[in-house]
Design an enzyme around this catalytic site. Structure first.
Site, PDB file in Angstrom:
ATOM      1  N   HIS A  96      40.529  22.483  37.621  1.00  0.00           N
ATOM      2  CA  HIS A  96      40.882  21.623  38.764  1.00  0.00           C
ATOM      3  C   HIS A  96      40.752  22.427  40.058  1.00  0.00           C
ATOM      4  CE1 HIS A  96      43.238  19.272  41.599  1.00  0.00           C
ATOM      5  NE2 HIS A  96      43.001  18.242  40.802  1.00  0.00           N
ATOM      6  N   GLU A 166      35.585  15.454  41.073  1.00  0.00           N
ATOM      7  CA  GLU A 166      36.649  15.241  42.043  1.00  0.00           C
ATOM      8  C   GLU A 166      36.308  15.993  43.326  1.00  0.00           C
ATOM      9  OE1 GLU A 166      40.539  14.358  39.882  1.00  0.00           O
ATOM     10  OE2 GLU A 166      40.277  16.513  39.657  1.00  0.00           O
TER      11      GLU A 166
END
Ligand code: PGA
Length: 249
Positions: A96, A166
Site C-alpha cells: 500500500h 490506487e
C-alpha cells in the site's frame, strides 16, 4: 465476479471490530450478494476476533494489512504470513502507498512479500499507484506497470493474485476523487498485460457510494478496494449491493 473489500487501516478497538463483524455476519447470513466476493482487512490486533465472530463458513475473506517475507525470527514489530493465516487471514495486502511512503516498502520488499505469501498458500493483494506529479506529467501507465512488473518478478502462476490500482493522489481525506477518464488508460494497460493472468484488478482511492458504479464501469475494473466509505458497516454493505446490482444488470 466483482471483488469489494475494505482495509480498516489503523482503526478499531476489539469492541468496535466485533460489532462491525457481528453486523456483517448478520447481513450476509444468506451469503454474499450475488456476483460479489467481499473481503475485510482489519488491523492485526483484531484479526482473530473478527475471524471468530464471522465464523468458519463466512463468505467474507479476511486479510492482513502487511506481513513479513520471513517465516519467523528476529523481526521485531513484524508478523509473518503464517501468523496472519493462523489468525484467520486468507489474503495479504502488500505494498500500500502508505507503507511505501512511511515504512520504507520498496519494489524489492514488495516482491519478497508477494513470493512469501504465495509460497504459504495465501492470496496477495498487491497495491500499486502513482504520485500526483507523475499523473500530472502523463506518466501513470509506465509507473504503475513498472511497479507491477517489479512486484511480480520471478512469479509464474499469478492466478490467485489481486492487483489494486490506487493512485496516491486519490487516496484518503485529502485525495481527489478520480473520474473514469483519469484511470481508464492504466486499467487498459494492466488488463492487456495482466488481465488474463491474475484473479482481478481492483480500483481504490476515495471510492464511495456515489462514484462506485462509474468506477466499476471502467473497462478492466474487477472490483473496489475501499477505505473510509466502508468503515461504517452500512456503508460497506451498500457498496456490496451496488456491485451486485451491476453484475446482475
Ligand atoms: P480511501 O482509502 O478509500 O479512504 O481513499 C483507500 C485506500 O487507501 O485503499
Amino acid at each position: 465476479m466483482l471483488w469489494v473489500g475494505t482495509s480498516w487501516k489503523m482503526n478499531g478497538t476489539l469492541a468496535w471490530a466485533r460489532d462491525y463483524a457481528g453486523r456483517l455476519r448478520e447481513a450476509l447470513a444468506d451469503g454474499a450478494p450475488e456476483g460479489v466476493q467481499p473481503f475485510v482487512i482489519p488491523p492485526a490486533t483484531v484479526l482473530a476476533a473478527v475471524h471468530e465472530v464471522l465464523g468458519e463458513d463466512s463468505p467474507v475473506l479476511l486479510g492482513a494489512q502487511n506481513a513479513h517475507w520471513a517465516e519467523a525470527g528476529a523481526w521485531t514489530g513484524e508478523i509473518s504470513v503464517g501468523q496472519a493465516a493462523d489468525a484467520g487471514a486468507e489474503l495479504i495486502e502488500i505494498g500500500h502507498s502508505e507503507r511505501r511512503e512511511f515504512f520504507a516498502e520498496t519494489d524489492d520488499t514488495v516482491n519478497r512479500k508477494v513470493r512469501a505469501t504465495l509460497r504459504q498458500g495465501l492470496r496477495p493483494l498487491l497495491c500499486v499507484g502513482e504520485p500526483g506529479a507523475v499523473f500530472d506529467a502523463g506518466g501513470s501507465v509506465d509507473h504503475v506497470v513498472g511497479q507491477v512488473d517489479a512486484a511480480l518478478a520471478g512469479v509464474s502462476d499469478l492466478s490467485t493474485i489481486l492487483i489494486a490500482y490506487e493512485p496516491i493522489w486519490a487516496i484518503g481525506e485529502h485525495g481527489r476523487e478520480a473520474r473514469a477518464g483519469d484511470i481508464a488508460a492504466v486499467f487498459a494497460a494492466l488488463a492487456s498485460e495482466y488481465g488474463e493472468r491474475v484473479a482481478a484488478i481492483l480500483y481504490g482511492g476515495s471510492v464511495n457510494q456515489r462514484n462506485a458504479a462509474e468506477t466499476l464501469a471502467v473497462p478492466g475494473v474487477g472490483g473496489l478496494f475501499v477505505g473510509r466509505s466502508a468503515w461504517r458497516v452500512e456503508g460497506y454493505l451498500e457498496l456490496l449491493e451496488i456491485a451486485s446490482g451491476l453484475v446482475r444488470a
